[in-house]
Design a protein around this motif. Structure first.
Motif, PDB file in Angstrom:
ATOM      1  N   LEU A 207       3.198   8.545 -11.918  1.00  0.00           N
ATOM      2  CA  LEU A 207       4.016   9.023 -10.797  1.00  0.00           C
ATOM      3  C   LEU A 207       4.094   7.975  -9.687  1.00  0.00           C
ATOM      4  O   LEU A 207       5.154   7.746  -9.106  1.00  0.00           O
ATOM      5  CB  LEU A 207       3.412  10.316 -10.218  1.00  0.00           C
ATOM      6  N   MET A 208       2.975   7.355  -9.424  1.00  0.00           N
ATOM      7  CA  MET A 208       2.974   6.340  -8.362  1.00  0.00           C
ATOM      8  C   MET A 208       3.743   5.091  -8.801  1.00  0.00           C
ATOM      9  O   MET A 208       4.394   4.435  -7.985  1.00  0.00           O
ATOM     10  CB  MET A 208       1.533   6.002  -7.968  1.00  0.00           C
ATOM     11  N   GLN A 209       3.700   4.786 -10.108  1.00  0.00           N
ATOM     12  CA  GLN A 209       4.512   3.658 -10.599  1.00  0.00           C
ATOM     13  C   GLN A 209       6.006   3.959 -10.455  1.00  0.00           C
ATOM     14  O   GLN A 209       6.792   3.088 -10.081  1.00  0.00           O
ATOM     15  CB  GLN A 209       4.191   3.369 -12.060  1.00  0.00           C
ATOM     16  N   GLN A 210       6.384   5.209 -10.766  1.00  0.00           N
ATOM     17  CA  GLN A 210       7.791   5.608 -10.582  1.00  0.00           C
ATOM     18  C   GLN A 210       8.192   5.438  -9.119  1.00  0.00           C
ATOM     19  O   GLN A 210       9.271   4.935  -8.801  1.00  0.00           O
ATOM     20  CB  GLN A 210       7.995   7.073 -10.959  1.00  0.00           C
ATOM     21  N   THR A 211       7.313   5.901  -8.227  1.00  0.00           N
ATOM     22  CA  THR A 211       7.583   5.780  -6.795  1.00  0.00           C
ATOM     23  C   THR A 211       7.776   4.322  -6.411  1.00  0.00           C
ATOM     24  O   THR A 211       8.712   3.967  -5.689  1.00  0.00           O
ATOM     25  CB  THR A 211       6.418   6.396  -5.996  1.00  0.00           C
ATOM     26  N   ARG A 212       6.914   3.459  -6.937  1.00  0.00           N
ATOM     27  CA  ARG A 212       7.043   2.028  -6.626  1.00  0.00           C
ATOM     28  C   ARG A 212       8.370   1.467  -7.147  1.00  0.00           C
ATOM     29  O   ARG A 212       8.972   0.588  -6.524  1.00  0.00           O
ATOM     30  CB  ARG A 212       5.880   1.248  -7.234  1.00  0.00           C
ATOM     31  N   ARG A 213       8.840   1.988  -8.289  1.00  0.00           N
ATOM     32  CA  ARG A 213      10.109   1.475  -8.834  1.00  0.00           C
ATOM     33  C   ARG A 213      11.283   1.824  -7.925  1.00  0.00           C
ATOM     34  O   ARG A 213      12.077   0.948  -7.586  1.00  0.00           O
ATOM     35  CB  ARG A 213      10.320   1.972 -10.264  1.00  0.00           C
TER      36      ARG A 213
ATOM     37  N   PRO B 147       0.831  -1.217   0.000  1.00  0.00           N
ATOM     38  CA  PRO B 147       0.000   0.000   0.000  1.00  0.00           C
ATOM     39  C   PRO B 147       0.859   1.258   0.000  1.00  0.00           C
ATOM     40  O   PRO B 147       1.989   1.253   0.490  1.00  0.00           O
ATOM     41  CB  PRO B 147      -0.783  -0.118   1.315  1.00  0.00           C
ATOM     42  N   LEU B 148       0.304   2.339  -0.557  1.00  0.00           N
ATOM     43  CA  LEU B 148       0.992   3.631  -0.544  1.00  0.00           C
ATOM     44  C   LEU B 148       0.187   4.644   0.279  1.00  0.00           C
ATOM     45  O   LEU B 148      -1.046   4.650   0.238  1.00  0.00           O
ATOM     46  CB  LEU B 148       1.153   4.180  -1.972  1.00  0.00           C
ATOM     47  N   PHE B 149       0.912   5.489   0.993  1.00  0.00           N
ATOM     48  CA  PHE B 149       0.343   6.642   1.686  1.00  0.00           C
ATOM     49  C   PHE B 149       0.855   7.875   0.938  1.00  0.00           C
ATOM     50  O   PHE B 149       2.043   8.151   0.965  1.00  0.00           O
ATOM     51  CB  PHE B 149       0.809   6.655   3.151  1.00  0.00           C
ATOM     52  N   ASP B 150      -0.054   8.563   0.251  1.00  0.00           N
ATOM     53  CA  ASP B 150       0.326   9.761  -0.501  1.00  0.00           C
ATOM     54  C   ASP B 150       0.271  10.949   0.458  1.00  0.00           C
ATOM     55  O   ASP B 150      -0.798  11.461   0.770  1.00  0.00           O
ATOM     56  CB  ASP B 150      -0.620   9.954  -1.690  1.00  0.00           C
ATOM     57  N   ALA B 151       1.432  11.373   0.924  1.00  0.00           N
ATOM     58  CA  ALA B 151       1.516  12.379   1.984  1.00  0.00           C
ATOM     59  C   ALA B 151       1.580  13.811   1.460  1.00  0.00           C
ATOM     60  O   ALA B 151       1.835  14.737   2.231  1.00  0.00           O
ATOM     61  CB  ALA B 151       2.740  12.095   2.862  1.00  0.00           C
TER      62      ALA B 151
ATOM     63  N   PRO C 157     -13.627  14.969 -11.328  1.00  0.00           N
ATOM     64  CA  PRO C 157     -14.561  14.798 -10.203  1.00  0.00           C
ATOM     65  C   PRO C 157     -13.986  13.855  -9.146  1.00  0.00           C
ATOM     66  O   PRO C 157     -13.023  13.126  -9.414  1.00  0.00           O
ATOM     67  CB  PRO C 157     -15.804  14.181 -10.864  1.00  0.00           C
ATOM     68  N   VAL C 158     -14.589  13.865  -7.987  1.00  0.00           N
ATOM     69  CA  VAL C 158     -14.102  13.037  -6.879  1.00  0.00           C
ATOM     70  C   VAL C 158     -13.956  11.575  -7.309  1.00  0.00           C
ATOM     71  O   VAL C 158     -12.948  10.924  -7.019  1.00  0.00           O
ATOM     72  CB  VAL C 158     -15.049  13.174  -5.657  1.00  0.00           C
ATOM     73  N   ALA C 159     -14.962  11.045  -8.022  1.00  0.00           N
ATOM     74  CA  ALA C 159     -14.899   9.634  -8.439  1.00  0.00           C
ATOM     75  C   ALA C 159     -13.678   9.386  -9.330  1.00  0.00           C
ATOM     76  O   ALA C 159     -13.046   8.324  -9.252  1.00  0.00           O
ATOM     77  CB  ALA C 159     -16.173   9.253  -9.185  1.00  0.00           C
ATOM     78  N   ASP C 160     -13.353  10.356 -10.163  1.00  0.00           N
ATOM     79  CA  ASP C 160     -12.204  10.219 -11.059  1.00  0.00           C
ATOM     80  C   ASP C 160     -10.886  10.158 -10.266  1.00  0.00           C
ATOM     81  O   ASP C 160     -10.058   9.266 -10.488  1.00  0.00           O
ATOM     82  CB  ASP C 160     -12.192  11.407 -12.034  1.00  0.00           C
ATOM     83  N   VAL C 161     -10.687  11.103  -9.358  1.00  0.00           N
ATOM     84  CA  VAL C 161      -9.405  11.096  -8.620  1.00  0.00           C
ATOM     85  C   VAL C 161      -9.308   9.869  -7.713  1.00  0.00           C
ATOM     86  O   VAL C 161      -8.228   9.286  -7.560  1.00  0.00           O
ATOM     87  CB  VAL C 161      -9.148  12.405  -7.828  1.00  0.00           C
ATOM     88  N   LEU C 162     -10.430   9.449  -7.152  1.00  0.00           N
ATOM     89  CA  LEU C 162     -10.391   8.235  -6.321  1.00  0.00           C
ATOM     90  C   LEU C 162     -10.030   7.021  -7.165  1.00  0.00           C
ATOM     91  O   LEU C 162      -9.298   6.130  -6.710  1.00  0.00           O
ATOM     92  CB  LEU C 162     -11.737   8.019  -5.618  1.00  0.00           C
ATOM     93  N   GLY C 163     -10.512   6.984  -8.418  1.00  0.00           N
ATOM     94  CA  GLY C 163     -10.151   5.887  -9.321  1.00  0.00           C
ATOM     95  C   GLY C 163      -8.660   5.872  -9.591  1.00  0.00           C
ATOM     96  O   GLY C 163      -8.028   4.805  -9.615  1.00  0.00           O
ATOM     97  N   ARG C 164      -8.076   7.054  -9.793  1.00  0.00           N
ATOM     98  CA  ARG C 164      -6.620   7.130 -10.013  1.00  0.00           C
ATOM     99  C   ARG C 164      -5.860   6.588  -8.799  1.00  0.00           C
ATOM    100  O   ARG C 164      -4.857   5.877  -8.929  1.00  0.00           O
ATOM    101  CB  ARG C 164      -6.200   8.574 -10.313  1.00  0.00           C
ATOM    102  N   MET C 165      -6.326   6.978  -7.606  1.00  0.00           N
ATOM    103  CA  MET C 165      -5.662   6.489  -6.386  1.00  0.00           C
ATOM    104  C   MET C 165      -5.813   4.977  -6.259  1.00  0.00           C
ATOM    105  O   MET C 165      -4.847   4.264  -5.979  1.00  0.00           O
ATOM    106  CB  MET C 165      -6.272   7.172  -5.148  1.00  0.00           C
ATOM    107  N   GLN C 166      -7.041   4.507  -6.495  1.00  0.00           N
ATOM    108  CA  GLN C 166      -7.315   3.073  -6.323  1.00  0.00           C
ATOM    109  C   GLN C 166      -6.456   2.241  -7.280  1.00  0.00           C
ATOM    110  O   GLN C 166      -5.858   1.241  -6.883  1.00  0.00           O
ATOM    111  CB  GLN C 166      -8.796   2.811  -6.567  1.00  0.00           C
ATOM    112  N   ARG C 167      -6.374   2.686  -8.541  1.00  0.00           N
ATOM    113  CA  ARG C 167      -5.573   1.940  -9.520  1.00  0.00           C
ATOM    114  C   ARG C 167      -4.085   1.993  -9.194  1.00  0.00           C
ATOM    115  O   ARG C 167      -3.300   1.188  -9.680  1.00  0.00           O
ATOM    116  CB  ARG C 167      -5.832   2.480 -10.937  1.00  0.00           C
ATOM    117  N   SER C 168      -3.686   2.980  -8.362  1.00  0.00           N
ATOM    118  CA  SER C 168      -2.276   3.130  -7.983  1.00  0.00           C
ATOM    119  C   SER C 168      -1.949   2.432  -6.672  1.00  0.00           C
ATOM    120  O   SER C 168      -0.803   2.507  -6.209  1.00  0.00           O
ATOM    121  CB  SER C 168      -1.936   4.614  -7.858  1.00  0.00           C
ATOM    122  N   GLY C 169      -2.936   1.830  -6.042  1.00  0.00           N
ATOM    123  CA  GLY C 169      -2.685   1.196  -4.738  1.00  0.00           C
ATOM    124  C   GLY C 169      -2.465   2.204  -3.627  1.00  0.00           C
ATOM    125  O   GLY C 169      -1.856   1.880  -2.610  1.00  0.00           O
ATOM    126  N   VAL C 170      -2.972   3.436  -3.810  1.00  0.00           N
ATOM    127  CA  VAL C 170      -2.870   4.455  -2.762  1.00  0.00           C
ATOM    128  C   VAL C 170      -4.029   4.247  -1.795  1.00  0.00           C
ATOM    129  O   VAL C 170      -5.191   4.289  -2.187  1.00  0.00           O
ATOM    130  CB  VAL C 170      -2.898   5.876  -3.374  1.00  0.00           C
TER     131      VAL C 170
END
Ligand SMILES: [Zn+2]
Length: 299
Positions: free
Chosen positions: A266-272, A38-42, A55-68
């Motif tokens: 960006l989150m994939q880069q972070t995971r790398r 899991p990631l914590f986006d601080a 919209p909120v649903a869109d940004v939440l989808g981005r987070m969810q697909r990133s494992g945030v």
């Protein structure tokens, strides 16, 4: 009992010595497996120009697909944070915990003048009193100090003291001189150093400040020198993160809409680059430090 002949024993010893030499000489780059926990986006902003487009649903989808699985949410003005906090059902479904911070900026003009503006203190106190639908605010910021002398501004000083009194974290985009000044106002405040010295602060200075101030933590978005080619962690930062695994956090810093477009990359880069750390250290930096700071359960 020894069934090996002296010769085969010698061959075995030579082979294991060679294997050891290879293991030592091989660059840590050899077998990078991206961090998969899991990631914590601080360091996340949901500013008005972002909420208008995503919209909120869109940004939440981005987070969810990133494992945030948790975010420090703040926005200019605070409406974006409140919208994320109010979306209780959607955030629950997405598995994202919202940790709301009060942003000090009502508009762009506040970026440069907030540190001496008493109306910002009043606004912060109103927000803290009201809280959000996801619970009380847990921090203040992000704020910027383009001139470190402004860390001594009356509003900067008052807000640091307020944060210390109330156990709020502070997310500050400042230089190393300002870090020292902010701690002079509130020596035990929980200060998150956005970008951990973005303006060419040497890594040795970052290490020294972390050693001097036990409640200082470093957030790593945009940190120059953190990675080298192909999102690999630089040797110097690998050493520091391994030496102080409990002191760092990751973040997206969605300060402009382009960062939302790139959020998953960006989150994939972070995971790398997290994958270049020992697994337990990667999990600490990627998730556990943020979770511990705000008392979140494991996802
Ligand atoms: Zn930011």
């Amino acid at each position: 009992m020894n069934l090996l002949s002296p010769l085969s024993r010698l061959i075995r010893q030579l082979m294991s010595a060679a294997a050891l030499a290879l293991a030592v000489l091989a660059p840590p780059a050899a077998a990078q497996t991206p961090y998969a926990g899991p990631l914590f986006d601080a360091h996340l902003h949901y500013n008005d120009e972002a909420s208008a487009r995503y919209p909120v649903a869109d940004v939440l989808g981005r987070m969810q697909r990133s494992g945030v699985r948790a975010i420090v949410a703040n926005s200019r003005p605070n409406d974006g944070t409140k919208a994320l906090a109010a979306a209780r059902e959607a955030t629950r479904r997405a598995g994202v915990t919202v940790v709301p911070f009060v942003r000090l900026y009502r508009n762009r003009a506040d970026y440069s003048g907030w540190h001496a503006d008493p109306s910002i203190v009043e606004m912060v106190q109103r927000e803290l009193a009201a809280g959000t639908e996801a619970g009380p605010y847990r921090g203040l910021g992000e704020f910027h100090l383009y001139d470190s002398a402004n860390a001594d501004g009356p509003t900067a000083k008052r807000l640091m003291q307020l944060a210390e009194e109330r156990g709020l974290a502070v997310l500050a985009h400042v230089d190393d001189v300002a870090i020292t000044k902010l701690f002079a106002h509130a020596p035990t405040a929980r200060l998150i150093w956005a970008h951990s010295g973005i303006g060419d602060v040497p890594i040795e200075r970052v290490r020294a400040l972390l050693q001097r101030h036990p409640t200082l933590m470093g957030e790593l978005s945009y940190r120059p020198g953190l990675t080298v080619a192909d999102d690999r962690l630089s040797p110097a930062w690998r050493s520091l993160l391994t030496e102080m695994p409990e002191r760092f956090l990751v973040g997206s810093d969605t300060w402009v809409n382009g960062r939302w477009d790139d959020y998953e990359a960006l989150m994939q880069q972070t995971r790398r680059w997290l994958g270049d750390l020992p697994p337990a250290v990667a999990r600490r930096v990627g998730w556990e430090n943020g979770a511990a700071l705000f008392g979140l359960a494991a996802p």
